[in-house]
Design an enzyme around this catalytic site. Structure first.
Site, PDB file in Angstrom:
ATOM      1  N   LYS A  95       0.869  -1.180   0.000  1.00  0.00           N
ATOM      2  CA  LYS A  95       0.000   0.000   0.000  1.00  0.00           C
ATOM      3  C   LYS A  95       0.906   1.229   0.000  1.00  0.00           C
ATOM      4  CE  LYS A  95      -4.409  -1.100   2.189  1.00  0.00           C
ATOM      5  NZ  LYS A  95      -4.509  -2.370   1.523  1.00  0.00           N
ATOM      6  N   ASP A 128      -1.437  -1.915  -4.187  1.00  0.00           N
ATOM      7  CA  ASP A 128      -2.869  -1.888  -3.850  1.00  0.00           C
ATOM      8  C   ASP A 128      -3.478  -0.543  -4.250  1.00  0.00           C
ATOM      9  OD1 ASP A 128      -2.484  -4.309  -2.632  1.00  0.00           O
ATOM     10  OD2 ASP A 128      -2.972  -3.630  -0.613  1.00  0.00           O
ATOM     11  N   ARG A 178      -4.359  -6.008 -11.540  1.00  0.00           N
ATOM     12  CA  ARG A 178      -5.243  -6.857 -10.740  1.00  0.00           C
ATOM     13  C   ARG A 178      -6.549  -6.082 -10.608  1.00  0.00           C
ATOM     14  NH1 ARG A 178      -2.861  -7.439  -5.315  1.00  0.00           N
ATOM     15  NH2 ARG A 178      -3.927  -5.577  -4.701  1.00  0.00           N
ATOM     16  N   LYS A 181     -13.299  -5.335  -7.187  1.00  0.00           N
ATOM     17  CA  LYS A 181     -14.533  -4.537  -7.209  1.00  0.00           C
ATOM     18  C   LYS A 181     -14.323  -3.215  -6.473  1.00  0.00           C
ATOM     19  CE  LYS A 181     -17.775  -8.332  -7.722  1.00  0.00           C
ATOM     20  NZ  LYS A 181     -19.007  -8.980  -7.251  1.00  0.00           N
ATOM     21  N   GLY A 182     -13.603  -3.223  -5.354  1.00  0.00           N
ATOM     22  CA  GLY A 182     -13.376  -1.998  -4.566  1.00  0.00           C
ATOM     23  C   GLY A 182     -13.937  -2.168  -3.170  1.00  0.00           C
ATOM     24  N   ALA A 183     -13.154  -1.779  -2.157  1.00  0.00           N
ATOM     25  CA  ALA A 183     -13.494  -2.122  -0.776  1.00  0.00           C
ATOM     26  C   ALA A 183     -13.857  -0.923   0.098  1.00  0.00           C
ATOM     27  CB  ALA A 183     -12.319  -2.870  -0.150  1.00  0.00           C
TER      28      ALA A 183
HETATM   29  C1  LIG Z   1      -6.396 -10.503  -4.116  1.00  0.00           C
HETATM   30  C2  LIG Z   1      -7.266  -9.330  -3.733  1.00  0.00           C
HETATM   31  C3  LIG Z   1      -6.698  -8.075  -3.618  1.00  0.00           C
HETATM   32  C4  LIG Z   1      -7.486  -6.976  -3.273  1.00  0.00           C
HETATM   33  N1  LIG Z   1      -6.933  -5.731  -3.262  1.00  0.00           N
HETATM   34  C5  LIG Z   1      -7.726  -4.654  -3.106  1.00  0.00           C
HETATM   35  C6  LIG Z   1      -7.225  -3.338  -3.244  1.00  0.00           C
HETATM   36  O1  LIG Z   1      -6.032  -3.121  -3.469  1.00  0.00           O
HETATM   37  N2  LIG Z   1      -8.099  -2.299  -3.108  1.00  0.00           N
HETATM   38  C7  LIG Z   1      -9.438  -2.487  -2.853  1.00  0.00           C
HETATM   39  O2  LIG Z   1     -10.185  -1.498  -2.796  1.00  0.00           O
HETATM   40  N3  LIG Z   1      -9.936  -3.727  -2.690  1.00  0.00           N
HETATM   41  C8  LIG Z   1      -9.124  -4.802  -2.807  1.00  0.00           C
HETATM   42  N4  LIG Z   1      -9.649  -6.061  -2.675  1.00  0.00           N
HETATM   43  C9  LIG Z   1     -11.028  -6.242  -2.131  1.00  0.00           C
HETATM   44  C10 LIG Z   1     -12.087  -6.123  -3.221  1.00  0.00           C
HETATM   45  O3  LIG Z   1     -12.197  -4.784  -3.662  1.00  0.00           O
HETATM   46  C11 LIG Z   1     -13.469  -6.574  -2.714  1.00  0.00           C
HETATM   47  O4  LIG Z   1     -13.860  -5.756  -1.642  1.00  0.00           O
HETATM   48  C12 LIG Z   1     -13.517  -8.019  -2.262  1.00  0.00           C
HETATM   49  O5  LIG Z   1     -12.758  -8.848  -3.079  1.00  0.00           O
HETATM   50  C13 LIG Z   1     -14.989  -8.532  -2.263  1.00  0.00           C
HETATM   51  O6  LIG Z   1     -15.501  -8.470  -3.553  1.00  0.00           O
HETATM   52  P1  LIG Z   1     -15.713  -9.744  -4.504  1.00  0.00           P
HETATM   53  O7  LIG Z   1     -15.118  -9.426  -5.823  1.00  0.00           O
HETATM   54  O8  LIG Z   1     -15.210 -10.955  -3.863  1.00  0.00           O
HETATM   55  O9  LIG Z   1     -17.275  -9.795  -4.790  1.00  0.00           O
HETATM   56  P2  LIG Z   1     -18.539  -9.803  -3.818  1.00  0.00           P
HETATM   57  O10 LIG Z   1     -19.716  -9.592  -4.708  1.00  0.00           O
HETATM   58  O11 LIG Z   1     -18.344  -8.865  -2.665  1.00  0.00           O
HETATM   59  O12 LIG Z   1     -18.544 -11.271  -3.251  1.00  0.00           O
HETATM   60  C14 LIG Z   1     -18.827 -12.395  -4.072  1.00  0.00           C
HETATM   61  C15 LIG Z   1     -18.939 -13.608  -3.153  1.00  0.00           C
HETATM   62  O13 LIG Z   1     -17.638 -13.895  -2.603  1.00  0.00           O
HETATM   63  C16 LIG Z   1     -17.749 -14.258  -1.230  1.00  0.00           C
HETATM   64  N5  LIG Z   1     -17.095 -13.224  -0.408  1.00  0.00           N
HETATM   65  C17 LIG Z   1     -16.665 -11.990  -0.807  1.00  0.00           C
HETATM   66  N6  LIG Z   1     -16.072 -11.331   0.203  1.00  0.00           N
HETATM   67  C18 LIG Z   1     -16.136 -12.146   1.270  1.00  0.00           C
HETATM   68  C19 LIG Z   1     -15.705 -12.051   2.610  1.00  0.00           C
HETATM   69  N7  LIG Z   1     -15.071 -10.964   3.066  1.00  0.00           N
HETATM   70  N8  LIG Z   1     -15.938 -13.097   3.430  1.00  0.00           N
HETATM   71  C20 LIG Z   1     -16.558 -14.223   3.000  1.00  0.00           C
HETATM   72  N9  LIG Z   1     -16.996 -14.374   1.739  1.00  0.00           N
HETATM   73  C21 LIG Z   1     -16.788 -13.371   0.878  1.00  0.00           C
HETATM   74  C22 LIG Z   1     -19.235 -14.321  -0.925  1.00  0.00           C
HETATM   75  O14 LIG Z   1     -19.655 -15.641  -1.182  1.00  0.00           O
HETATM   76  C23 LIG Z   1     -19.833 -13.394  -1.936  1.00  0.00           C
HETATM   77  O15 LIG Z   1     -21.168 -13.696  -2.243  1.00  0.00           O
HETATM   78  C24 LIG Z   1      -8.878  -7.168  -3.007  1.00  0.00           C
HETATM   79  C25 LIG Z   1      -9.438  -8.437  -3.135  1.00  0.00           C
HETATM   80  C26 LIG Z   1      -8.660  -9.502  -3.494  1.00  0.00           C
HETATM   81  C27 LIG Z   1      -9.310 -10.851  -3.635  1.00  0.00           C
END
Ligand SMILES: Cc1cc2nc3c(=O)[nH]c(=O)nc-3n(C[C@H](O)[C@H](O)[C@H](O)COP(=O)(O)OP(=O)(O)OC[C@H]3O[C@@H](n4cnc5c(N)ncnc54)[C@H](O)[C@@H]3O)c2cc1C
Length: 306
Positions: A95, A128, A178, A181-183
């Site tokens: 980060k 990140d 990479r 979706k965004g956190a």
């Molecule tokens: C390798 C990696 C790097 C990342 N780096 C960043 C970054 O640099 N910046 C940033 O803003 N975000 C980052 N993220 C987080 C990302 O933005 C999402 O918030 C996170 O991945 C949840 O979204 P999703 O794509 O899994 O879809 P979602 O629609 O949120 O989830 C799809 C399904 O996945 C499962 N799931 C998702 N999250 C969880 C959880 N926490 N616990 C249990 N089950 C879950 C559930 O079954 C859900 O229905 C990263 C994620 C990954 C995997």
């Protein structure tokens, strides 16, 4: 609930107190193997036996002074040494606020450069993407780093309206991307609010990344998601474009969708798990709760499990 949890992620009092509760620590252990790098390394060894790769990230953000940023940089240099020593095919994800972005972009760049120069040329140092107020500065430093060193990758967030343009501007530089979706909690002027819109944006951006990879304009196109339906749509698109399984890369977080991580690896896809470690886990952990409020029930169950 998501907004409430994301606000709680920023709360200093909660950050200082939450880690004292055993049921919180019990829930955290679902998403990280331990606070030390050794614990992360052991998890990576276990993943390797399942043909799953690892990206390590040392938890932390917004350091308070340059000494702390220097310490983080030295830690990552040591991690790169330990990766080499272990023979693991592992990478790191950093980060920029942890490398001093708030203090000085130039100082942060020097730290990033030191890390990228030390990393093997055939691997990627991932950067990140943080909250939207950091996107311009992060992309600026990423472009500077990429111009000198091809082995650096960036995370792009599909929920931001701007990402389509950011991707188009990056592709002429042959980036590694990479896509996530965004956190963070972003207002609707900046980010799509509806899940369906975020998912469609993700799919469109993912297709562009794969097309660019096919034309050799993108080095790595990695999908950072646990969304199985979205992964399948992109995997179908990749297959229709003639990609081999190995070229389809998915990165997931430790402890989430384990069966899917293993399924992808056993089918020959590139399956990578991001393993986080460190004592500063509170905001990162609460963002994991916000992604799936059902995780709160897991924490409640831990309260009664003693
Ligand atoms: C390798 C990696 C790097 C990342 N780096 C960043 C970054 O640099 N910046 C940033 O803003 N975000 C980052 N993220 C987080 C990302 O933005 C999402 O918030 C996170 O991945 C949840 O979204 P999703 O794509 O899994 O879809 P979602 O629609 O949120 O989830 C799809 C399904 O996945 C499962 N799931 C998702 N999250 C969880 C959880 N926490 N616990 C249990 N089950 C879950 C559930 O079954 C859900 O229905 C990263 C994620 C990954 C995997």
């Amino acid at each position: 609930m998501r907004s409430l949890l994301l606000a709680a992620a920023q709360n200093r009092w909660l950050r200082e107190h939450a880690s004292r509760y055993w049921f919180v620590r019990g829930t955290v252990s679902r998403f990280m193997p331990g606070e030390t790098f050794d614990a992360a390394l052991s998890a990576a060894e276990a993943l390797r036996s399942k043909r799953i790769g690892t990206v390590f990230t040392h938890l932390g953000e917004n350091v308070k002074d340059s000494a702390e940023a220097q310490q983080v940089t030295e830690h990552y240099l040591e991690v790169l040494r330990r990766i080499k020593e272990s023979g693991l095919q592992a990478e790191i994800s950093v980060k920029l606020t942890q490398l001093g972005l708030d203090l000085s972009p130039d100082l942060c760049f020097e730290h990033l450069k030191a890390i990228v120069e030390r990393a093997p040329k055939d691997s990627i140092v991932w950067v990140d993407m943080e909250a939207s107020n950091y996107v311009d500065a992060t992309l600026d430093l990423y472009r500077r780093a990429l111009t000198a060193h091809p082995n650096v990758g960036i995370c792009l967030q599909a929920y931001l309206h701007r990402t389509k343009d950011d991707l188009a501007k990056l592709l002429p530089l042959r980036p590694s991307i990479r896509l996530v979706k965004g956190a963070y909690d972003e207002p609707p002027e900046i980010a799509f609010a509806r899940k369906q819109d975020v998912d469609e944006s993700y799919f469109e951006l993912g297709k562009q990344m794969l097309r660019a990879k096919k034309e050799n304009r993108c080095v790595r196109a990695a999908f950072g998601t646990h969304d199985v339906a979205l992964m399948r749509r992109l995997a179908d698109f990749a297959a229709a474009e003639g990609f081999g399984k190995k070229d389809f890369e998915v990165q997931m977080l430790y402890g989430i969708q384990r069966a899917e991580q293993e399924r992808l690896a056993s089918e020959g896809c590139t399956s990578i798990v991001l393993v986080a470690y460190g004592s500063y886990w509170y905001p990162w952990f609460v963002r994991r709760l916000a992604e799936r409020p059902a995780n709160l029930w897991f924490m409640v169950r831990n309260v009664f499990a003693a």
